[in-house]
Design a protein around this motif. Structure first.
Motif, PDB file in Angstrom:
ATOM      1  N   ALA A   1      63.032   5.160  -4.213  1.00  0.00           N
ATOM      2  CA  ALA A   1      62.757   6.082  -5.317  1.00  0.00           C
ATOM      3  C   ALA A   1      62.592   7.508  -4.819  1.00  0.00           C
ATOM      4  O   ALA A   1      63.085   8.457  -5.426  1.00  0.00           O
TER       5      ALA A   1
ATOM      6  N   SER B   1      59.797   4.993 -13.511  1.00  0.00           N
ATOM      7  CA  SER B   1      59.099   3.791 -13.976  1.00  0.00           C
ATOM      8  C   SER B   1      57.651   3.790 -13.523  1.00  0.00           C
ATOM      9  O   SER B   1      56.739   3.966 -14.324  1.00  0.00           O
TER      10      SER B   1
ATOM     11  N   HIS C   1      63.600   4.120 -10.917  1.00  0.00           N
ATOM     12  CA  HIS C   1      62.313   3.753 -10.320  1.00  0.00           C
ATOM     13  C   HIS C   1      61.413   4.976 -10.148  1.00  0.00           C
ATOM     14  O   HIS C   1      60.182   4.844 -10.128  1.00  0.00           O
TER      15      HIS C   1
ATOM     16  N   LEU D   1      66.776  -0.846 -16.420  1.00  0.00           N
ATOM     17  CA  LEU D   1      66.774  -1.443 -15.082  1.00  0.00           C
ATOM     18  C   LEU D   1      67.198  -2.904 -15.133  1.00  0.00           C
ATOM     19  O   LEU D   1      67.969  -3.374 -14.286  1.00  0.00           O
TER      20      LEU D   1
ATOM     21  N   GLU E   1      69.759   3.238 -10.034  1.00  0.00           N
ATOM     22  CA  GLU E   1      68.595   2.340 -10.054  1.00  0.00           C
ATOM     23  C   GLU E   1      67.398   3.015  -9.383  1.00  0.00           C
ATOM     24  O   GLU E   1      66.265   2.941  -9.876  1.00  0.00           O
ATOM     25  N   SER E   2      67.643   3.674  -8.248  1.00  0.00           N
ATOM     26  CA  SER E   2      66.564   4.383  -7.548  1.00  0.00           C
ATOM     27  C   SER E   2      65.976   5.493  -8.412  1.00  0.00           C
ATOM     28  O   SER E   2      64.761   5.702  -8.434  1.00  0.00           O
TER      29      SER E   2
END
Length: 293
Positions: free
Chosen positions: A48, A198, A195, A154, A191-192
């Motif tokens: 992340a 998130s 995160h 995600l 995706e990173s």
């Protein structure tokens, strides 16, 4: 004659691929960008925290790919009839990439807007703690909604990546392999990025003063490699303090400064993602031109 070049995977395995045009600088540039992004993913202790840095690399990768797709040798390799099915898969993947990229951009944009609204409300109102607590509560509710959106995206992204892994049962032609690698890396970067937004949901719940003190410890903040102090989560913590304080005014300046810094960081990420979105559109157009020739 094509070169045989090695790509190191994040799992520790490696495989050789061949790029058309033995010494062409564009082929070398694409390979170098793939290697750089893979290496960054493999060595990063916190995906992340490294995601914003990877955006620049991803932008450079697609910049090279767009030029590489203009090469006659690349177009010749991709236009063979027996690659039709694989090309259609790549085109399908390009639509999914654009969809994910657009969603990531929108989520960062919404996050920036939430911060701007809170900043604006702080500037408009110079009232007491009760007013600040209400404004902070509104922000926290918005953050929770965004976290649900992030979690859903995600989950969707992980399912797509899983399907992509299942389809890799055969060795693709070298040029196709490069494009699949680029697609896989792109999903990993997105995706990173998700995160980054998130974060652990428990941080948005009331926290004890001992936990707050520990999280705001100068020693912990300065020890970046051992314990990442995420800007967004740090803001959540300070807002929790502000919300609970009887006299909120002393904390307002610190929170405002953190919001300004965070807004700037998110704005930069948003702009980078928008740039990548345009690159992906151009790459898809290049693939369509090849398959329709």
């Amino acid at each position: 004659m094509a070169d045989s070049l090695e790509i190191t995977k994040t799992t520790g395995h490696s495989r050789s691929i061949s790029l058309p045009s033995r010494s062409h600088p564009l082929a070398t540039a694409v390979e170098e960008q793939l290697q750089r992004l893979r290496s960054s993913d493999a060595t990063s202790s916190s995906p992340a925290s490294s995601a914003p840095q990877k955006l620049g690399g991803l932008n450079d990768l697609y910049d090279c790919i767009d030029d590489w797709l203009q090469m006659p040798l690349t177009q010749q390799a991709l236009s063979h009839e027996h690659h039709r099915s694989s090309m259609e898969e790549l085109l399908d993947g390009s639509v999914k990439l654009l969809d994910v990229c657009g969603n990531v951009r929108d989520i960062f944009s919404h996050t920036k807007e939430c911060i701007q609204e809170l900043e604006s409300s702080f500037r408009r109102r110079r009232g007491g703690g009760s007013e600040k607590a209400s404004e902070v509560e509104t922000y926290i509710k918005s953050r929770k909604k965004l976290q649900k959106m992030v979690a859903k995206l995600l989950d969707h992204l992980k399912k797509m990546v899983k399907k992509n892994h299942l389809r890799k049962h055969s060795k693709p032609e070298a040029t196709l392999s490069v494009l699949r690698e680029a697609e896989e890396i792109s999903f990993s970067v997105f995706e990173s990025l998700l995160h980054v937004l998130s974060g652990p949901r428990e941080r948005l719940k009331p926290v004890s003063w001992s936990m707050v003190s520990n999280m705001l410890s100068p020693k912990r903040i300065s020890c970046d490699e051992k314990a990442e102090y995420d800007q967004i989560q740090g803001l959540d913590v300070e807002l929790t303090i502000l919300k609970s304080a009887k006299d909120a005014n002393p904390q307002v300046d610190n929170v405002s400064k953190r919001m300004e810094a965070l807004e700037l960081s998110i704005r930069e990420i948003e702009e980078d993602v928008e740039c990548i979105f345009r690159r992906l559109v151009k790459t898809r157009a290049g693939l369509l031109n090849i398959i329709n020739c």
